[in-house]
Design an enzyme around this catalytic site. Structure first.
Site, PDB file in Angstrom:
ATOM      1  CG  HIS A 191      12.299 -36.629 -29.804  1.00 25.27           C
ATOM      2  ND1 HIS A 191      12.176 -37.961 -30.143  1.00 25.27           N
ATOM      3  CD2 HIS A 191      12.950 -36.613 -28.615  1.00 25.27           C
ATOM      4  CE1 HIS A 191      12.689 -38.714 -29.181  1.00 25.27           C
ATOM      5  NE2 HIS A 191      13.171 -37.931 -28.236  1.00 25.27           N
ATOM      6  NE  ARG A 250       4.140   1.835  -1.634  1.00 23.10           N
ATOM      7  CZ  ARG A 250       5.282   1.153  -1.483  1.00 23.10           C
ATOM      8  NH1 ARG A 250       6.254   1.331  -2.354  1.00 23.10           N
ATOM      9  NH2 ARG A 250       5.440   0.310  -0.506  1.00 23.10           N
ATOM     10  CE  LYS A 295       7.638 -12.520 -18.112  1.00 23.92           C
ATOM     11  NZ  LYS A 295       6.661 -13.478 -17.893  1.00 23.92           N
ATOM     12  CB  CYS A 310      -0.858   0.029   1.260  1.00 27.83           C
ATOM     13  SG  CYS A 310      -1.786  -1.461   1.532  1.00 27.83           S
ATOM     14  CG  ASN A 335       2.899  -0.853   2.816  1.00 28.41           C
ATOM     15  OD1 ASN A 335       2.225  -1.794   2.399  1.00 28.41           O
ATOM     16  ND2 ASN A 335       4.116  -0.586   2.385  1.00 28.41           N
ATOM     17  N   GLY A 336       1.747  -3.135   5.135  1.00 28.96           N
ATOM     18  CA  GLY A 336       2.440  -4.339   5.606  1.00 28.96           C
ATOM     19  C   GLY A 336       1.417  -5.381   6.022  1.00 28.96           C
ATOM     20  CD  GLU A 395       5.163 -11.322 -21.291  1.00 33.38           C
ATOM     21  OE1 GLU A 395       5.536 -11.892 -20.271  1.00 33.38           O
ATOM     22  OE2 GLU A 395       3.977 -11.000 -21.474  1.00 33.38           O
ATOM     23  CD  GLU A 430       7.349 -16.907 -16.995  1.00 30.25           C
ATOM     24  OE1 GLU A 430       6.410 -17.449 -17.618  1.00 30.25           O
ATOM     25  OE2 GLU A 430       7.351 -15.693 -16.690  1.00 30.25           O
ATOM     26  CE  LYS A 460       0.572  -7.672 -14.343  1.00 26.71           C
ATOM     27  NZ  LYS A 460       1.792  -8.451 -14.595  1.00 26.71           N
ATOM     28  CD1 TRP A 463      -1.768  -5.667  -2.580  1.00 25.00           C
ATOM     29  CD2 TRP A 463      -2.428  -4.764  -4.505  1.00 25.00           C
ATOM     30  NE1 TRP A 463      -1.792  -6.653  -3.515  1.00 25.00           N
ATOM     31  CE2 TRP A 463      -2.189  -6.140  -4.712  1.00 25.00           C
ATOM     32  CE3 TRP A 463      -2.850  -4.001  -5.577  1.00 25.00           C
ATOM     33  CZ2 TRP A 463      -2.367  -6.761  -5.950  1.00 25.00           C
ATOM     34  CZ3 TRP A 463      -3.024  -4.621  -6.802  1.00 25.00           C
ATOM     35  CH2 TRP A 463      -2.792  -5.981  -6.977  1.00 25.00           C
TER      36      TRP A 463
HETATM   37  C1  AGP Z   1       2.908 -12.997 -18.342  1.00 32.98           C
HETATM   38  O1  AGP Z   1       4.081 -12.193 -18.391  1.00 32.98           O
HETATM   39  C2  AGP Z   1       1.789 -12.400 -19.165  1.00 32.98           C
HETATM   40  N1  AGP Z   1       1.528 -11.076 -18.749  1.00 32.98           N
HETATM   41  C3  AGP Z   1       0.558 -13.296 -19.222  1.00 32.98           C
HETATM   42  O2  AGP Z   1       0.955 -14.514 -19.787  1.00 32.98           O
HETATM   43  C4  AGP Z   1      -0.140 -13.603 -17.885  1.00 32.98           C
HETATM   44  O3  AGP Z   1       0.673 -14.427 -17.094  1.00 32.98           O
HETATM   45  C5  AGP Z   1      -1.452 -14.343 -18.184  1.00 32.98           C
HETATM   46  O4  AGP Z   1      -2.296 -13.484 -18.921  1.00 32.98           O
HETATM   47  C6  AGP Z   1      -2.191 -14.808 -16.919  1.00 32.98           C
HETATM   48  O5  AGP Z   1      -2.598 -13.707 -16.158  1.00 32.98           O
HETATM   49  P1  AGP Z   1      -3.190 -13.971 -14.681  1.00 32.98           P
HETATM   50  O6  AGP Z   1      -2.078 -14.578 -13.891  1.00 32.98           O
HETATM   51  O7  AGP Z   1      -3.585 -12.611 -14.198  1.00 32.98           O
HETATM   52  O8  AGP Z   1      -4.337 -14.902 -14.811  1.00 32.98           O
END
Ligand code: AGP
Length: 634
Positions: A529, A27, A510, A2, A101-102, A513, A506, A629, A75
């Site tokens: 394969h 935050r 990263k 927060c 905050n905490g 994206e 993963e 996001k 938050w």
């Molecule tokens: C990850 O870097 C991406 N932003 C995306 O794959 C994300 O993880 C995915 O949309 C899932 O989101 P969520 O965890 O909010 O469900």
């Protein structure tokens, strides 16, 4: 996480507080409020659900006068986002107000004791225990009352307090949550970070753990928890306000990468008590859990990769068979789940449409559902029968980093929690695992410290990739079409084995994206394969090869790539001398860590490689093109 803000001085406080909270909105932004000492020194509180602009609207209609105030943007960690749960919180006589905050880990016990002494609680938050403790110990000296109250608390806090009997004064303290004092002329400021008051002053004092500060318009007094005076010279901050929001980091993504060790350490402290794991918010009894025979994990994107690691974790620590599915596939199949199945839905935002649909499908089929979410009160959290929160704070960068490792930490602790119920491992084994897990945040910090020291080399290596990338493209497109036997340059393969295979996925996600460079993650055992057909001097192959039971197999894959002139960037355990036999282009070393916990450490170089390359290419790292996001549409 927060944001808290305080002002005391010669100006009207209300708008200063609002502007300060807006600087801290990143935050947390699910509710906000402020408390002001007006001319009669009574305390007036205004707070509301939702963004700070809602609070601003209310105050436009009914402004609050006064020159000493504290404010908060929330938050939620305990108690859903609502007006009652918003800060500030008042004691029963409305003489004292607190913002915090905490996380107060022992708030249940403290609340019970206070209620038995006749205190009435208005909210579901952990924070409210603080204001009632300060009121309980207040004997005419606010600073002493705060100091005494802090001694009862376990957990993390940055807390600010005002009292109607001591006009013009703010008392504040911190423990593992940031708090900084801004020194003005006949005015002083207090905030979670300098961005909140940087336009007013750049002379700041960063409070240390267990320090208490007493602010008036012309005095700043710091003492320690024992009451001894602490002298601390202000430092001058030369950040611009935008940079200050990111705590001095260039991007939120890098800031969030660096937050990971402290977040995981806080999760461990909150969830493990004397080597026993507990999830207070999980409203599912052990007997209910005993009815399950198998586990299905559903998620999307990064959360899906966390689920894949979860499979290895649960199958290692418990007797349950685990299957992992992307939510978008799970929901359109006719998944054979039912009363004997626990479906775990992982979602940082708690709003991902496909995961929500998958959760509803699982519930319709009679499965027991638990979600692992970061946003308190989110739809997925509310609709699952049980929820465990990651408490990673708001993740601002679109590319998920700290949420991922927080999800992994919860999965490790959840598997050990299950084990405590089903007794698969001996108590001794479970304790050894917890002890080893408790050291992992420090190992993660070592990797980040190494990066900080070698930041210039990492940037140079990213530049080197950029040059080779464009030379390769030039070579590829200048060759006559018949000669184009080569793979196009500049794509990445990420290889991992066993519990580090999901990190290969993963790491590739990263990179693609945030830099838009093609990248693919693969289980290294799959190379022969098919993917090995891509190997020549063009692709870059990131090999996750820490000390493990599959290291030798991984090393064979690396030799096969080398034999075809592939560019190898291995991630190895510090002291690995064998890797130099293949003369890799760069080697990233990580400290030794138990194999089962290694994904928490090997993911850091993968996040940093993506970050450095995207930065080298000048991409919009925090808000990459085409992405959101939270994918709340199908
Ligand atoms: C990850 O870097 C991406 N932003 C995306 O794959 C994300 O993880 C995915 O949309 C899932 O989101 P969520 O965890 O909010 O469900």
């Amino acid at each position: 996480m927060c944001g808290i803000f305080g002002y005391t001085g010669h100006k009207e406080a209300q708008n200063l507080i609002i502007q300060g909270l807006k600087q801290l909105e990143y935050r947390g932004y699910d509710s906000s409020g402020l408390a002001i000492q007006n001319g009669t020194h009574a305390i007036c509180v205004e707070k509301t659900h939702g963004k700070i602009k809602n609070l601003e609207e209310i105050l436009k209609k009914t402004p609050l006068k006064g020159r000493t105030a504290i404010g908060h943007t929330r938050w939620a960690t305990h108690g859903i986002p609502s007006r009652e749960n918003a800060h500030p919180h008042l004691d029963n006589h409305e003489q004292i107000a607190v913002v915090h905050n905490g996380i107060i880990e022992n708030h249940f016990d403290l609340k019970e004791t206070l209620e038995s002494e006749g205190v009435r609680f208005r909210s579901e938050t952990d924070t409210e225990v603080i204001v009632h403790l300060v009121a309980k110990y207040y004997k005419g000296n606010l600073e002493n009352a705060v100091r005494r109250a802090l001694k009862d608390l376990k957990g993390t806090y940055a807390v600010a307090v005002i009292c109607s009997s001591e006009p013009g004064k703010i008392v504040a303290a911190r423990m593992d949550s940031p708090l900084v004092v801004g020194i003005g002329k006949t005015e002083n400021f207090l905030a979670s970070d300098v961005s909140a008051f940087l336009e007013h002053t750049n002379r700041v004092i960063f409070l240390e753990n267990q320090e208490i500060v007493s602010l008036t318009d012309n005095a700043v007094k710091i003492t320690d928890i024992a009451g001894r005076a602490v002298s601390r010279e202000p430092v001058k901050i030369n950040w611009d306000p935008a940079q200050a929001k990111k705590g001095g980091f260039e991007h939120f993504m890098l800031k969030e990468i660096f937050e990971q060790p402290s977040i995981l350490s806080a999760i461990y402290k909150e969830r493990v008590n004397g080597l026993k794991v507990h999830f207070d918010e999980l409203k599912i009894t052990a007997s209910k859990l005993k009815s399950i025979k198998r586990i299905v994990i559903i998620a999307c994107g990064t959360a899906y990769h966390a689920g894949l690691v979860g499979k290895y974790i649960f199958e290692e620590f418990t007797k349950f068979p685990v299957w992992v599915d992307t939510s978008s596939e799970f929901r359109y199949r006719d998944p054979k789940v039912g009363k004997d199945t626990l479906v775990i839905a992982i979602s940082q935002s708690g709003e991902t449409a496909d995961t929500l649909a998958g959760l509803r499908e699982a519930k319709k089929k009679g499965a027991l559902t638990i979600s692992i979410c970061n946003v308190l009160g989110s739809t997925i959290a509310r609709e699952s029968q049980g929820v465990i929160y990651t408490h990673a704070g708001p993740e601002i960068a679109v590319a998920s980093t700290k949420a991922y490792t927080a999800q992994l930490m919860i999965l490790y602790l959840m598997a050990i929690y299950f084990d405590q119920i089903f007794k698969t491992l001996s108590l001794g084994q479970s304790r050894v695992l917890l002890k080893a897990l408790s050291h992992v945040p420090a190992l993660m910090q070592e990797v980040l410290d190494m990066y900080k020291k070698e930041e210039k080399e990492w940037a140079a290596n990213a530049h080197d990739f950029n040059v080779r990338y464009h030379e390769g493209l030039e070579r590829y497109f200048s060759a006559d079409p018949a000669g184009r036997k080569r793979s196009p340059n500049g794509f990445f393969l990420y290889l991992g084995r066993n519990i580090n295979y999901p990190n290969a996925l993963e790491g590739a996600l990263k990179l693609k994206e945030i830099s838009y460079i093609p990248a693919e993650g693969y289980p290294a055992g799959e190379m022969k394969h098919g993917p090995i057909a891509l190997i020549d001097e063009n692709p870059w192959v990131i090999c996750i090869a820490p000390k493990s039971k599959t290291y030798d197999k991984m090393f064979s894959n690396i030799q096969e790539i080398k034999a075809r002139n592939g560019i190898i960037v291995p991630i190895v355990t510090r002291g690995d001398t064998q890797i130099h036999k293949v003369k890799p282009l760069y080697v990233v070393e990580i400290p030794e860590v138990e194999e089962i916990f290694s994904p928490l450490v090997t993911i850091l170089p993968l996040q940093l490689i993506a970050y450095c390359i995207a930065k080298e290419f000048g991409e919009d790292i925090d808000q990459p093109r085409n992405l959101a996001k939270s994918v709340t549409v199908e």
